[in-house]
Design a protein around this motif. Sequence first.
Motif, PDB file in Angstrom:
ATOM      1  N   ILE A 248      47.608  17.162  35.319  1.00  0.00           N
ATOM      2  CA  ILE A 248      46.466  16.160  34.839  1.00  0.00           C
ATOM      3  C   ILE A 248      46.941  14.969  34.310  1.00  0.00           C
ATOM      4  O   ILE A 248      46.330  13.833  34.042  1.00  0.00           O
ATOM      5  CB  ILE A 248      44.913  16.616  34.372  1.00  0.00           C
ATOM      6  CG1 ILE A 248      45.438  17.157  32.895  1.00  0.00           C
ATOM      7  CG2 ILE A 248      44.427  17.561  35.225  1.00  0.00           C
ATOM      8  CD1 ILE A 248      44.206  17.759  32.170  1.00  0.00           C
ATOM      9  N   ALA A 249      48.106  15.099  33.401  1.00  0.00           N
ATOM     10  CA  ALA A 249      48.757  14.228  32.807  1.00  0.00           C
ATOM     11  C   ALA A 249      50.156  14.296  32.549  1.00  0.00           C
ATOM     12  O   ALA A 249      50.639  15.376  32.456  1.00  0.00           O
ATOM     13  CB  ALA A 249      48.104  13.972  31.261  1.00  0.00           C
ATOM     14  N   SER A 250      50.943  13.148  32.509  1.00  0.00           N
ATOM     15  CA  SER A 250      52.387  13.430  32.416  1.00  0.00           C
ATOM     16  C   SER A 250      53.059  12.134  31.775  1.00  0.00           C
ATOM     17  O   SER A 250      52.441  11.230  31.559  1.00  0.00           O
ATOM     18  CB  SER A 250      53.079  13.810  33.746  1.00  0.00           C
ATOM     19  OG  SER A 250      52.897  12.385  34.478  1.00  0.00           O
ATOM     20  N   ALA A 251      54.382  12.482  31.336  1.00  0.00           N
ATOM     21  CA  ALA A 251      55.196  11.530  30.898  1.00  0.00           C
ATOM     22  C   ALA A 251      55.171  10.109  31.588  1.00  0.00           C
ATOM     23  O   ALA A 251      55.350   9.028  31.310  1.00  0.00           O
ATOM     24  CB  ALA A 251      56.546  11.988  30.371  1.00  0.00           C
ATOM     25  N   ARG A 252      55.257  10.418  33.081  1.00  0.00           N
ATOM     26  CA  ARG A 252      55.451   9.177  34.110  1.00  0.00           C
ATOM     27  C   ARG A 252      54.059   8.403  33.575  1.00  0.00           C
ATOM     28  O   ARG A 252      54.129   7.174  33.866  1.00  0.00           O
ATOM     29  CB  ARG A 252      55.567   9.714  35.277  1.00  0.00           C
ATOM     30  CG  ARG A 252      55.384   8.565  36.550  1.00  0.00           C
ATOM     31  CD  ARG A 252      56.353   7.500  36.313  1.00  0.00           C
ATOM     32  NE  ARG A 252      57.788   8.038  36.443  1.00  0.00           N
ATOM     33  CZ  ARG A 252      58.700   7.066  36.347  1.00  0.00           C
ATOM     34  NH1 ARG A 252      58.527   5.840  36.684  1.00  0.00           N
ATOM     35  NH2 ARG A 252      59.904   7.538  36.477  1.00  0.00           N
TER      36      ARG A 252
END
Length: 417
Positions: A248-252
């Motif tokens: 659901i969320a990432s560094a990218r």
Amino acid sequence: MNPHIFLTALFAAAVAAAQPEQIIPRFLPAPPRGRTVVIGAGKGAAQLARALEAHWPHPLQGAVVTRYGYGARCERIEVLEAAHPVPDAAGLRATARMRELVSGLSADDLVIALVCGGGSALLPGAPEGFGLEEEAALNRLLLASGAPISAMNAIRKQFSTIKGGRLAAAAWPARVVTLVVSDIPGDDPALVASGPTIPDPATPEMALALAERYRIALPEPIRAHIAQSDGAPHPGDPRFARNSVHLIASARQSLEAAAALAEARGIPAAILSDALEGEAAEAGAFHAALALEIARHDRPFPRPVVLLSGGETTVTLRGKGKGGRNSEFLLSFANRIAGASGIHALAADTDGIDGSESNAGAFADGTSFERLLAAGQDPHRLLATNDAWTAFSAIGDLFEPGPTGTNVNDFRAILIR
């Protein structure tokens, strides 16, 4: 334009893109016929739980565990706190509570697992015959090794009763939906928090090979246990057939949000990588060389430009100073750009804490080296003894936003004007 204000705004945009309140609603499953149980672990687990509560109008119960000081008020989900990065007795109690919550469920029940970085330490569970002392010692050894987080977690999950999908296996026959905020370069969900609800194909042999590759001298009892064990559950295990996993969320995503803000303010942005690994000091030296090339020759990017990167560097401990990987990255960077004008940098952990102190990271520019000398500090000695916190504290350039409620790993922004 004030460089510190600009770089801080980019960090804020990156963190905002990974805030649970913004991302949780898009990934919620349909309510089950039976009970809904919430479990979770990580430095942003309490904020994930609060957002889930706000958007889940149906009955639920559960508990999540987060680092001391990272809690958030929830009405229906218990928020537990424990030690990070080395586990403690509170973490053991949290692990027991998770097992209790998922025991005795039916095929009509739903388990929602909220998983983010930091969960490996917050959910200790050593194999039979071992205790918290051995697991804590293993964590200290891994943290000092300089190995990438993916290798550390691959080893951790082979020395556990809860990691590597074992918590989800304990919830069977209930369906488990795992929502993951990734702090792992490459975004493999099975490696985030050592995958308590997600199996992967790694074997004990692979874990031992990683220990050998990174010269991690595992204590003989731990090495022998891993060598003789059956390993963590395999993804083909039928107990996982109905489960699902959502990143659901990432560094990218966070780097793209920071890039969009920079460009909206008239500064072109270049995302170098969202999965940078390796020694923090070496990464700092590389980024410094690139920044100097741009400052002197307008290549490979013309000025002005802001360079963005994410991932997770490591620090092989050589001294006993205060610091963290982002601060060490910046001290190496500052030493290499000494005297250069027009270069300003921020490196920080998106969870708000870098290392063991209260700062997320620090700021650096071409004057940092000279200001350290003026403050009676030796920048080279501080770097050699892993004492970057002392360096940036001496010149007032620590970055201290406090806990952010999320964790998508390191954030680095370098402005070349």
